[in-house]
Design a protein around this motif. Structure first.
Motif, PDB file in Angstrom:
ATOM      1  N   THR B 161       0.843  -1.194   0.000  1.00  0.00           N
ATOM      2  CA  THR B 161       0.000   0.000   0.000  1.00  0.00           C
ATOM      3  C   THR B 161       0.887   1.256   0.000  1.00  0.00           C
ATOM      4  N   VAL B 162       0.238   2.385  -0.036  1.00  0.00           N
ATOM      5  CA  VAL B 162       0.976   3.660  -0.116  1.00  0.00           C
ATOM      6  C   VAL B 162       1.956   3.755   1.051  1.00  0.00           C
ATOM      7  N   GLY B 163       3.204   4.139   0.726  1.00  0.00           N
ATOM      8  CA  GLY B 163       4.235   4.271   1.755  1.00  0.00           C
ATOM      9  C   GLY B 163       5.168   3.068   1.792  1.00  0.00           C
ATOM     10  N   ASP B 164       4.703   1.920   1.271  1.00  0.00           N
ATOM     11  CA  ASP B 164       5.560   0.720   1.260  1.00  0.00           C
ATOM     12  C   ASP B 164       6.637   0.867   0.185  1.00  0.00           C
ATOM     13  N   THR B 165       7.678   0.068   0.329  1.00  0.00           N
ATOM     14  CA  THR B 165       8.741   0.084  -0.693  1.00  0.00           C
ATOM     15  C   THR B 165       8.920  -1.332  -1.242  1.00  0.00           C
ATOM     16  N   PHE B 166       9.500  -1.421  -2.426  1.00  0.00           N
ATOM     17  CA  PHE B 166       9.781  -2.740  -3.023  1.00  0.00           C
ATOM     18  C   PHE B 166      10.979  -2.630  -3.956  1.00  0.00           C
ATOM     19  N   LEU B 167      11.550  -3.804  -4.257  1.00  0.00           N
ATOM     20  CA  LEU B 167      12.644  -3.868  -5.232  1.00  0.00           C
ATOM     21  C   LEU B 167      12.125  -4.569  -6.484  1.00  0.00           C
TER      22      LEU B 167
END
Lengths: 229, 414
Positions: B161-167
């Protein structure tokens, strides 16, 4: 009511008459008569019944039922006459396998459709009650004894209030008590409906129950000289 | 007629195994073509609906037009190739186009495709009178590199969701650990559903994609390579979605690309039409198989009924002796077959639609193309009439045999 006019029946093989089964120049049965037909095994009693019921066309001659020439009618018309006027108790009980005792008794009423649907079930149950099978209405033939099957067959023969009942060896497989029960029922219902009854049997003790006794020998039908009791 | 039905029904019930097998085979014979027809119809509708929110001409690398449309609009299969970004800028400034949206594919996050694009995406709509296809429901659209917006289905599937990070990883499907890029993306928004495969995608800026790939290119080139040929990698994209100004402009654009060597232009309708032609061919083959199964079902019904009549001749003779006419007997046998056929058809229709729904759900989960399974009145009529006719045809010979039963022969055999 039932009249045989020059009825001749012979079985043939390759177009050659091999055996004369019936040779009845003239014979008449009045309505309401209860008759016993005697004859040894193979004397032609069943053929006589089949011809009387419109099931077996004689080699020659005609059969009149209530003055209707059975074998001049179309097959469909003959089916209808048989359904309406003849109650046939076959020597082998011939119940419909897969159908209950009640349904077996209902069957002729379904085919003829002269008795209103609402009355059929009650009538079938009454008939089963009359042969002592009230508690077996929902039983299928394989769940009944030979005697019980025969009694269902008797109830079925009476379903459409026929004017003529043909019973082919109805007591052959029954004990004395059951025989009496079946014959009592057949005779009382036939009396009530002023219907004729012909019973084929070789039981000499039965003669006393009937107003007239016929012997079938070598294809010839003759009234018995033995006076009924 | 009432007793005909009663007798037919009781006769069927008296041989439950044969009746059950007949019913099942008729059911399968109806279900098979129904599954094929409803799935191909659903696939057609699904593909059209999935590509509908765009209403564009697709410009991409030379190669298969069908692959270009499938990979760009439906996110199916690998992209055809890359095209220079200058092509996008040229099209953006081209008077024949009212809108040009760049698309850069090639990376994924947990199996969800990463779509490099620009704010032009927000201007896409099926037609000028309809609202934009892509609408933010949570957060905002990306404004800087390494910001990402999730498609509605991707948000659910990835659990982000908004605010999360990913690679992100290299390739259009999850790959090896060494394929994972180093730069993390931050989620800044989530799109509303578009009812298209783009719901399963994650949207990032072109700059993010280029930066990731430039960085990797740098790592692959040694200092020695640079010493010989110091180059700056060209900025590439996969496709451009172009909204032509009108029909004439669309045609002109298509012609200019078809004669050029740099790229190709593909009309989705045309390319999908060719795909549907292929569907139709498969449909015809499966239709023939379905027809064959129906004939086998008819033969099974015939054999079951014929054997039943042969075994029941004594009973039929008894019915005749009790006053049932030959025509009634004939009717009972036909009705018997009709009851089994109708029950088989109902079973087949239920089985067909349920199977089609299950397969459609599985295909949708795999392809992200919604496949709507709906009631097909024409096909349903055909799948009622054909088995019914077969049912009657299968009953004719047994019914004639029953009609011909002679009472004396069967009740009083000598």
């Amino acid at each position: 009511m039932l009249r045989f006019d020059s009825v001749f029946l012979a079985y043939s093989a390759r177009g050659i008459e091999s055996r004369i089964v019936l040779n009845i120049p003239s014979w008449n049965l009045a309505r309401g008569t209860h008759a016993l037909l005697r004859g040894v095994s193979g004397s032609g009693k069943t053929s006589f019944f089949n011809i009387a019921a419109g099931l077996l066309r004689p080699t020659s001659g005609e059969v009149y039922l209530d003055d209707q020439p059975l074998y001049r009618l179309s097959e469909a018309a003959r089916d209808r006459v048989r359904s309406a006027k003849v109650g046939y108790m076959f020597q082998m009980h011939h119940l419909m396998p897969g159908f209950t005792a009640l349904e077996n008794v209902l069957m002729p009423m379904m085919f003829l459709q002269t008795i209103p649907t609402a009355r059929r079930r009650a009538r079938a149950l009454d008939l089963l009650g009359a042969v002592g099978l009230s508690d077996f209405a929902q039983h299928r033939p394989h769940q009944l004894s030979a005697g019980q099957r025969l009694r269902v067959s008797a109830a079925r023969a009476l379903a459409n209030e026929p004017v003529m009942v043909l019973a082919d060896e109805p007591t052959a497989a029954l004990d004395a008590l059951s025989s009496a029960l079946v014959l009592d029922m057949l005779q009382s219902v036939c009396r009530m409906n002023y219907a004729s009854l012909i019973v084929a049997s070789h039981d000499p003790l039965l003669a006393a129950r009937f107003s007239v006794v016929y012997d079938l020998r070598d294809g010839h039908l003759s009234e018995s000289e033995i006076a009924p009791a | 007629m009432t007793y005909d039905l009663f007798l037919a029904w009781r006769s069927l019930r008296s041989r439950p195994v044969q009746s059950g097998i007949t019913l099942l085979i008729i059911g399968l014979a109806v279900a098979l073509p129904l599954v094929v027809l409803s799935l191909s119809d659903g696939a057609r509708r699904g593909i059209v609906r999935a590509s509908d929110p765009f209403g564009v001409l697709v410009i991409g690398a030379k190669g298969s037009g069908q692959q270009l449309v499938l990979s760009t609009l439906l996110l199916q299969g690998a992209p055809v190739g890359n095209i220079p970004t200058t092509l996008y800028t040229e099209l953006r400034d081209d008077t024949r186009a009212t809108l040009a949206v760049p698309i850069a594919l090639g990376d994924n996050v947990g199996g969800a495709r990463l779509v490099g694009t620009s704010a032009d995406l927000l201007e896409l709509r099926p037609s000028t009178t309809e609202p934009p296809t892509f609408r933010i429901v949570q957060g905002r659209f990306f404004e800087a590199a390494f910001e990402a917006v999730l498609g509605s289905a991707a948000a659910q599937a990835l659990g982000l969701t908004v605010g999360d990070t990913f690679l992100a990883s290299h390739g259009v499907a999850p790959g090896l650990e060494e394929d994972v890029h180093d730069e993390p993306y931050t989620i800044v928004g989530v799109f509303d559903s578009t009812s298209s495969p783009y719901d399963t995608a994650v949207f990032v800026s072109l700059e993010s994609i280029w930066h990731t790939h430039e960085h990797e290119e740098d790592e692959r080139l040694s200092a020695f390579d640079y010493a010989i040929e110091p180059t700056e990698p060209e900025q590439m994209i996969t496709a451009v979605l172009v909204k032509p100004a009108g029909f004439i402009e669309a045609n002109l654009l298509w012609q200019s690309f078809s004669t050029g060597t740099q790229a190709q232009a593909a009309f989705p309708g045309q390319e999908l039409g060719a795909l549907f032609d292929l569907f139709a061919q498969v449909e015809r083959i499966l239709g023939a198989v379905g027809g064959l199964v129906l004939v086998i079902a008819g033969l099974t019904a015939f054999l079951s009924l014929y054997n039943a009549i042969a075994a029941r001749e004594g009973t039929i003779a008894l019915m005749r002796a009790l006053g049932c006419s030959r025509t009634s007997i004939f009717r009972v046998v036909i009705l018997e077959s009709l009851i089994a056929t109708i029950a088989g058809i109902i079973l087949g229709q239920l089985l067909g639609y349920v199977t089609a729904l299950v397969i459609a759900a599985l295909l949708t989960a795999q392809s992200a193309i919604p496949i709507p399974v709906q009631f097909l009145p024409t096909q349903a009529t055909l799948l009622w009439l054909t088995p019914l006719l077969l049912g009657v045809a299968a009953a004719i010979i047994p019914a004639v045999r029953a009609y011909r039963v002679e009472i004396i022969q069967k009740l009083f055999p000598t």
